[in-house]
Design a protein around this motif. Structure first.
Motif, PDB file in Angstrom:
ATOM      1  N   GLU A  21      87.227  26.333  33.830  1.00 42.78           N
ATOM      2  CA  GLU A  21      87.668  24.929  33.800  1.00 42.78           C
ATOM      3  C   GLU A  21      88.847  24.704  34.754  1.00 42.78           C
ATOM      4  O   GLU A  21      88.863  23.713  35.494  1.00 42.78           O
ATOM      5  CB  GLU A  21      88.064  24.563  32.365  1.00 42.78           C
ATOM      6  CG  GLU A  21      88.432  23.116  32.216  1.00 42.78           C
ATOM      7  CD  GLU A  21      88.630  22.707  30.765  1.00 42.78           C
ATOM      8  OE1 GLU A  21      88.165  23.417  29.855  1.00 42.78           O
ATOM      9  OE2 GLU A  21      89.266  21.662  30.558  1.00 42.78           O
ATOM     10  N   LYS A  22      89.797  25.630  34.765  1.00 44.54           N
ATOM     11  CA  LYS A  22      90.949  25.481  35.669  1.00 44.54           C
ATOM     12  C   LYS A  22      90.508  25.544  37.135  1.00 44.54           C
ATOM     13  O   LYS A  22      90.987  24.787  37.976  1.00 44.54           O
ATOM     14  CB  LYS A  22      91.982  26.580  35.395  1.00 44.54           C
ATOM     15  CG  LYS A  22      92.815  26.359  34.149  1.00 44.54           C
ATOM     16  CD  LYS A  22      94.049  27.257  34.160  1.00 44.54           C
ATOM     17  CE  LYS A  22      94.959  26.960  32.980  1.00 44.54           C
ATOM     18  NZ  LYS A  22      94.395  27.390  31.684  1.00 44.54           N
ATOM     19  N   THR A  41      88.613  22.316  38.047  1.00 48.19           N
ATOM     20  CA  THR A  41      89.585  21.217  38.120  1.00 48.19           C
ATOM     21  C   THR A  41      90.380  21.296  39.431  1.00 48.19           C
ATOM     22  O   THR A  41      90.594  20.278  40.105  1.00 48.19           O
ATOM     23  CB  THR A  41      90.545  21.279  36.908  1.00 48.19           C
ATOM     24  OG1 THR A  41      89.761  21.199  35.712  1.00 48.19           O
ATOM     25  CG2 THR A  41      91.556  20.147  36.936  1.00 48.19           C
ATOM     26  N   ILE A  98      88.175  20.204  42.366  1.00 48.78           N
ATOM     27  CA  ILE A  98      88.064  18.742  42.455  1.00 48.78           C
ATOM     28  C   ILE A  98      89.333  18.161  43.082  1.00 48.78           C
ATOM     29  O   ILE A  98      89.270  17.262  43.933  1.00 48.78           O
ATOM     30  CB  ILE A  98      87.801  18.142  41.057  1.00 48.78           C
ATOM     31  CG1 ILE A  98      86.399  18.523  40.577  1.00 48.78           C
ATOM     32  CG2 ILE A  98      87.972  16.625  41.071  1.00 48.78           C
ATOM     33  CD1 ILE A  98      86.125  18.208  39.115  1.00 48.78           C
ATOM     34  N   LEU A 137      83.916  18.238  32.501  1.00 50.10           N
ATOM     35  CA  LEU A 137      84.772  17.784  33.606  1.00 50.10           C
ATOM     36  C   LEU A 137      84.246  16.511  34.271  1.00 50.10           C
ATOM     37  O   LEU A 137      84.707  16.136  35.346  1.00 50.10           O
ATOM     38  CB  LEU A 137      84.936  18.909  34.625  1.00 50.10           C
ATOM     39  CG  LEU A 137      85.732  20.101  34.091  1.00 50.10           C
ATOM     40  CD1 LEU A 137      85.980  21.128  35.181  1.00 50.10           C
ATOM     41  CD2 LEU A 137      87.070  19.672  33.490  1.00 50.10           C
ATOM     42  N   TRP A 161      79.492  14.952  40.685  1.00 49.31           N
ATOM     43  CA  TRP A 161      80.783  14.260  40.561  1.00 49.31           C
ATOM     44  C   TRP A 161      80.934  13.415  41.814  1.00 49.31           C
ATOM     45  O   TRP A 161      80.718  13.906  42.921  1.00 49.31           O
ATOM     46  CB  TRP A 161      81.931  15.267  40.472  1.00 49.31           C
ATOM     47  CG  TRP A 161      83.304  14.676  40.633  1.00 49.31           C
ATOM     48  CD1 TRP A 161      84.045  14.063  39.672  1.00 49.31           C
ATOM     49  CD2 TRP A 161      84.095  14.638  41.824  1.00 49.31           C
ATOM     50  NE1 TRP A 161      85.258  13.653  40.189  1.00 49.31           N
ATOM     51  CE2 TRP A 161      85.310  13.998  41.511  1.00 49.31           C
ATOM     52  CE3 TRP A 161      83.894  15.087  43.142  1.00 49.31           C
ATOM     53  CZ2 TRP A 161      86.324  13.777  42.449  1.00 49.31           C
ATOM     54  CZ3 TRP A 161      84.897  14.877  44.075  1.00 49.31           C
ATOM     55  CH2 TRP A 161      86.089  14.234  43.724  1.00 49.31           C
TER      56      TRP A 161
END
Ligand code: COA
Length: 169
Positions: free
Chosen positions: A99-100, A103, A106, A135, A161
């Motif tokens: 997740e980090k 993130t 992005i 996310l 995204w």
């Protein structure tokens, strides 16, 4: 844990992470383990194209995982659309690293002319699908039986995204 750009010094660790996924999973549809030369070419091309390659490192500076993106398709009209990937070492999963990394990727994409990131995910990879949904990636398509590995057909799904702030007039 530290998130920062990887350097060429991490190529052997990236190779090991790729090859674990190739040998044991359908996260990658390759059959053969990659070579150090192939991953070096891959890394150099990312640097030349200014594509971020972001790593997660432990206190001993060991690479725990990485995230990156590259061209989605090699045609001019796709120049604002990129396919990304995120990999975490098997012994470092479920600690928030994926997740980090995604993130951070992005955040890097927002600084560049990136309109869209596409995750091309094996349909059985529910872990990756949940990470992407968490996310803000949206399901945008499925190709049944797009792949074949380990003696069976594999469906592939696409998660997108969109950077709505980045607009071309
Ligand atoms: C997908 C991957 C990057 C996730 O990395 P990770 O560091 O383990 O994930 P995180 O700990 O950051 O988890 C983030 C979210 O992902 C989902 N997730 C992670 N592991 C999960 C599991 N075992 N089961 C269900 N959901 C899971 C959850 O939504 C989780 O959020 P939560 O903790 O609030 O439930 C990692 O499993 C991996 O490298 N897999 C092999 C390679 C791969 O499939 N890459 C993606 C190719 S498209």
């Amino acid at each position: 844990m530290i998130i920062r750009s990887v350097t060429s010094a991490q190529i052997p660790e990236i190779l090991a992470i790729f090859n674990e996924a190739i040998t044991n999973t359908t996260a990658l549809y390759d059959y053969e383990a990659r070579t150090i030369e192939k991953v070096t070419q891959w890394y150099d091309a990312h640097v030349q194209n200014d594509f971020p390659v972001i790593g997660a490192f432990d206190e001993a500076d060991t690479l725990l995982g990485f995230a990156t993106y590259g061209h989605f398709r090699p045609h001019d009209g796709y120049k604002f659309t990129f396919e990304h990937s995120v990999y975490v070492r098997t012994d470092a999963r479920r600690r928030g690293i994926g997740e980090k990394l995604l993130t951070a990727l992005i955040a890097e994409a927002r600084k560049r002319p990136v309109h869209s990131l596409i995750g091309v995910i094996d349909a059985d990879n529910t872990v990756s699908i949940r990470l992407h949904e968490k996310l803000g990636f949206h399901f945008c398509g499925k190709i049944p039986q797009a792949g074949f590995k380990f003696g069976r057909w594999l469906d592939v799904v696409f998660y997108q995204w969109i950077n709505t702030i980045f607009t071309i007039y």
